[in-house]
Each structure stands twice: as C-alpha cells, then as structure tokens.
Design a protein around this motif. Structure first.
Motif, short mmCIF file in Angstrom:
data_model
loop_
_atom_site.label_atom_id
_atom_site.label_comp_id
_atom_site.label_asym_id
_atom_site.label_seq_id
_atom_site.Cartn_x
_atom_site.Cartn_y
_atom_site.Cartn_z
N TYR A 76 51.37 -6.08 -48.71
CA TYR A 76 52.00 -6.32 -47.41
C TYR A 76 52.92 -5.18 -47.00
O TYR A 76 53.82 -5.36 -46.19
N ILE A 77 52.71 -4.00 -47.57
CA ILE A 77 53.60 -2.88 -47.30
C ILE A 77 53.49 -2.42 -45.84
O ILE A 77 54.38 -1.74 -45.33
N CYS A 159 42.42 3.01 -41.33
CA CYS A 159 43.32 3.69 -40.39
C CYS A 159 44.24 2.69 -39.70
O CYS A 159 45.45 2.91 -39.61
N ILE A 160 43.69 1.58 -39.24
CA ILE A 160 44.46 0.61 -38.48
C ILE A 160 45.48 -0.11 -39.35
O ILE A 160 46.63 -0.30 -38.97
N TYR A 161 45.05 -0.51 -40.56
CA TYR A 161 45.94 -1.28 -41.43
C TYR A 161 46.73 -0.40 -42.40
O TYR A 161 47.59 -0.89 -43.12
N GLY A 162 46.40 0.89 -42.44
CA GLY A 162 47.21 1.82 -43.22
C GLY A 162 46.85 1.94 -44.67
O GLY A 162 47.45 2.73 -45.40
N SER A 163 45.90 1.16 -45.16
CA SER A 163 45.53 1.22 -46.57
C SER A 163 44.12 0.71 -46.77
O SER A 163 43.68 -0.22 -46.09
N TYR A 164 43.42 1.29 -47.73
CA TYR A 164 42.10 0.79 -48.12
C TYR A 164 42.25 -0.47 -48.97
O TYR A 164 41.33 -1.26 -49.09
N ASP A 165 43.44 -0.63 -49.58
CA ASP A 165 43.71 -1.77 -50.45
C ASP A 165 44.84 -2.61 -49.88
O ASP A 165 46.01 -2.45 -50.23
N PRO A 167 45.23 -6.87 -47.84
CA PRO A 167 44.47 -8.11 -47.60
C PRO A 167 43.45 -8.07 -46.46
O PRO A 167 42.31 -8.50 -46.66
N PRO A 168 43.79 -7.56 -45.26
CA PRO A 168 42.77 -7.57 -44.19
C PRO A 168 41.55 -6.71 -44.53
O PRO A 168 40.41 -7.10 -44.24
N VAL A 169 41.79 -5.56 -45.17
CA VAL A 169 40.67 -4.67 -45.50
C VAL A 169 39.86 -5.25 -46.66
O VAL A 169 38.64 -5.08 -46.70
N TRP A 170 40.51 -5.94 -47.59
CA TRP A 170 39.75 -6.60 -48.65
C TRP A 170 38.79 -7.62 -48.05
O TRP A 170 37.64 -7.73 -48.49
N THR A 171 39.25 -8.35 -47.03
CA THR A 171 38.38 -9.32 -46.36
C THR A 171 37.20 -8.62 -45.68
O THR A 171 36.05 -9.05 -45.81
N LEU A 172 37.49 -7.53 -44.97
CA LEU A 172 36.44 -6.81 -44.26
C LEU A 172 35.45 -6.16 -45.22
O LEU A 172 34.24 -6.12 -44.93
N ARG A 173 35.92 -5.68 -46.35
CA ARG A 173 35.01 -5.08 -47.34
C ARG A 173 34.07 -6.13 -47.92
O ARG A 173 32.87 -5.87 -48.16
N LYS A 223 40.87 -12.98 -39.20
CA LYS A 223 41.28 -14.38 -39.21
C LYS A 223 40.07 -15.32 -39.25
O LYS A 223 40.05 -16.29 -40.02
N LYS A 224 39.05 -15.00 -38.45
CA LYS A 224 37.85 -15.84 -38.41
C LYS A 224 37.11 -15.80 -39.74
O LYS A 224 36.65 -16.83 -40.25
N LEU A 225 37.01 -14.60 -40.33
CA LEU A 225 36.33 -14.46 -41.62
C LEU A 225 37.05 -15.25 -42.70
O LEU A 225 36.42 -15.92 -43.52
N GLN A 226 38.38 -15.16 -42.69
CA GLN A 226 39.15 -15.89 -43.69
C GLN A 226 39.03 -17.40 -43.50
O GLN A 226 38.97 -18.15 -44.47
N GLU A 227 39.00 -17.85 -42.25
CA GLU A 227 38.81 -19.27 -41.97
C GLU A 227 37.44 -19.74 -42.46
O GLU A 227 37.27 -20.92 -42.81
N ASN A 228 36.48 -18.82 -42.50
CA ASN A 228 35.14 -19.15 -42.97
C ASN A 228 34.96 -18.92 -44.47
O ASN A 228 33.84 -18.96 -44.98
N GLY A 229 36.07 -18.67 -45.15
CA GLY A 229 36.03 -18.64 -46.61
C GLY A 229 35.95 -17.28 -47.26
O GLY A 229 35.81 -17.20 -48.49
N ILE A 230 36.04 -16.20 -46.49
CA ILE A 230 36.01 -14.87 -47.08
C ILE A 230 37.43 -14.50 -47.51
O ILE A 230 38.33 -14.43 -46.68
N SER A 231 37.61 -14.25 -48.77
CA SER A 231 38.93 -14.11 -49.36
C SER A 231 39.63 -12.81 -48.97
O SER A 231 38.99 -11.81 -48.61
N ASP A 232 40.98 -12.83 -49.06
CA ASP A 232 41.77 -11.63 -48.84
C ASP A 232 42.44 -11.16 -50.13
O ASP A 232 43.42 -10.43 -50.10
N THR A 233 41.90 -11.59 -51.26
CA THR A 233 42.43 -11.16 -52.55
C THR A 233 41.91 -9.79 -52.93
O THR A 233 40.92 -9.33 -52.34
N PRO A 234 42.54 -9.10 -53.88
CA PRO A 234 42.09 -7.74 -54.26
C PRO A 234 40.60 -7.68 -54.55
O PRO A 234 40.03 -8.59 -55.17
N TYR A 235 39.99 -6.59 -54.09
CA TYR A 235 38.53 -6.47 -54.18
C TYR A 235 38.15 -5.05 -54.58
O TYR A 235 38.67 -4.08 -54.02
#
Length: 237
Positions: A76-77, A159-165, A167-173, A223-235
């Motif tokens: 959350y940095i 670029c948008i979230y500032g890190s490859y690692d 929570p949002p990018v873990w969900t997208l990956r 948000k939609k992906l997470q609501e559908n069960g795609i995790s935001d934990t480290p990946y």
C-alpha cells in the motif's frame, strides 16, 4: 484506510475510547495487537487508530516509520495515506526526527511512495531525493517501476499504480494469466497490449492526463475482478 476494520478493532481493543498519548494504555494495547497479528491490514489499522487520535505535534518518528513500513510491506505504499505520511516526513525533516541508522530506510520508503504517486511533483521529488540521499537498494528495487524488465510486465498498470508488485496489479496479472490467456481473443489483446503499451508508457508515463485517463477505468476493472473472486494477494508469474 480500512475504516470499517478500524472501527471494529477500536471497539474490540480499546472499547471505542480515544488514544490520548503515544505512551498511554490504549496505545500500548493497539501496539501489542499490531505486533502480534499476522494480518498486515490489522497492523496498519491499529497504527492508524493511534495517529488518528494524537495531535501531530508529537510526530513520534519511530512509530511513524513502523506505519510507513507496514504500508510498504502490505503493498500500500502508493496509497494516499502513505504518500501523505511521506510528505509529512519530508516536511518535518527526516534527519531531525530519526536516528542516523534509520534515515536511509525512511528515505527509501518515502522514495517508493512518492515515485508511486500520480502527482508529477511528487514523482519529481522522488527522483531528486534519489540523487541527493542514500537509499536502501533492496527496498527501492521492490517498488521502482520495472515492468519493462519482465516479458509479461503489466506496463500501463505498473505505471498507474507505481509498482509491478502491489494489490491492484496482482489482481490484473492473475486476470491476464488465468482468464485472458485462456482464449483466442484474450491472447490477441495481450499481444496487442505488449506491442503498444511499453512505448506509450515511455512517452506519456509521467503525464497527469495519462494517469487520469487510465486510473478510473483500471480501478473499476480491478474492483469488478476482485468481486468476482480474483485475488489481490502477492502473485509470482
């Protein structure tokens, strides 16, 4: 951050009382809980409760460093809370607050946070900071944008979230690997994305309009992906 969790913990740990001072009984209870929990969100929530209640005159550098480090460890940095805390450190003067041994670590957290900001001025400050102070390479390596170093890097999201690692990018990956890559249309999209996004990020990545254009859409998608069960934990991919 985590307002519902903070309300829950405030009721359970200190009976919805205030924390009148850093060294009060309520502060000690929250610190004890934060020290023993394995849930980074609970750790952050306990520390935020303390600082929600205490006047900023008592900056309490070591405690604030703990909170900034928790933002870092939890991914959350790049949160508004972490960015505001980083700016507060700079305003107060890191060297005047922290013991010498902790200064590089704090500056490293600040660098990662401001570099992750959507604000060009914060990004500029981060880059200037890197040229002026000693940073801890093992810390900044985790959060410096590095999508271009990975064959499957999420360039725009990084670029948008500032890190490859984070929570949002873990969900997208996970969405990329578990959903898109499993069908022909998804594979075509991935191919197009990696053919065009590196150049777009290189040219426009520091522009406010670029961040504004994509941030709201990505937030809704995540948000939609997470609501559908795609995790935001480290990946790891």
């Amino acid at each position: 951050m985590f307002e519902e969790l903070k309300t829950k913990l405030r009721n359970e740990i200190i009976n919805n009382e205030r924390v009148p001072a850093i060294y009060s009984d309520n502060a000690e209870k929250l610190v004890a809980y934060a020290s023993n929990t394995t849930d980074i969100k609970e750790e952050i929530a306990c520390l935020e409760i303390i600082f929600d209640d205490i006047d900023d005159v008592l900056f309490a550098g070591n405690w604030r460093m703990w909170l900034l480090g928790a933002y870092y460890d939890g991914g959350y940095i790049n949160s508004p809370e972490a960015i505001n805390l980083s700016l507060l450190f700079l305003e107060k003067g890191v060297e005047t607050i922290m013991d010498d041994q902790y200064v590089p670590k704090v500056y490293s957290f600040i660098y990662c946070s401001l570099l992750s900001s959507n604000n060009p001025d914060n990004i500029k400050t981060a880059k200037e900071l890197k040229s002026k102070v000693s940073l801890v390479e093992s810390i900044i390596a985790k959060y410096e944008p590095k999508g271009s170093e990975k064959s499957g890097g999420c360039y725009v999201a990084t670029c948008i979230y500032g890190s490859y690692d984070c929570p949002p990018v873990w969900t997208l990956r996970r969405f990329r690997d578990d959903i898109l890559s499993q069908n022909i249309l998804g594979k075509l999209f991935i191919k197009f994305y990696y053919a065009t996004s590196p150049t777009a990020v290189k040219i426009f990545g520091n522009q406010v309009w670029f961040h504004n254009l994509f941030k709201a859409h990505l937030d809704k998608l995540v948000k939609k992906l997470q609501e559908n069960g795609i995790s935001d934990t480290p990946y790891n991919d």
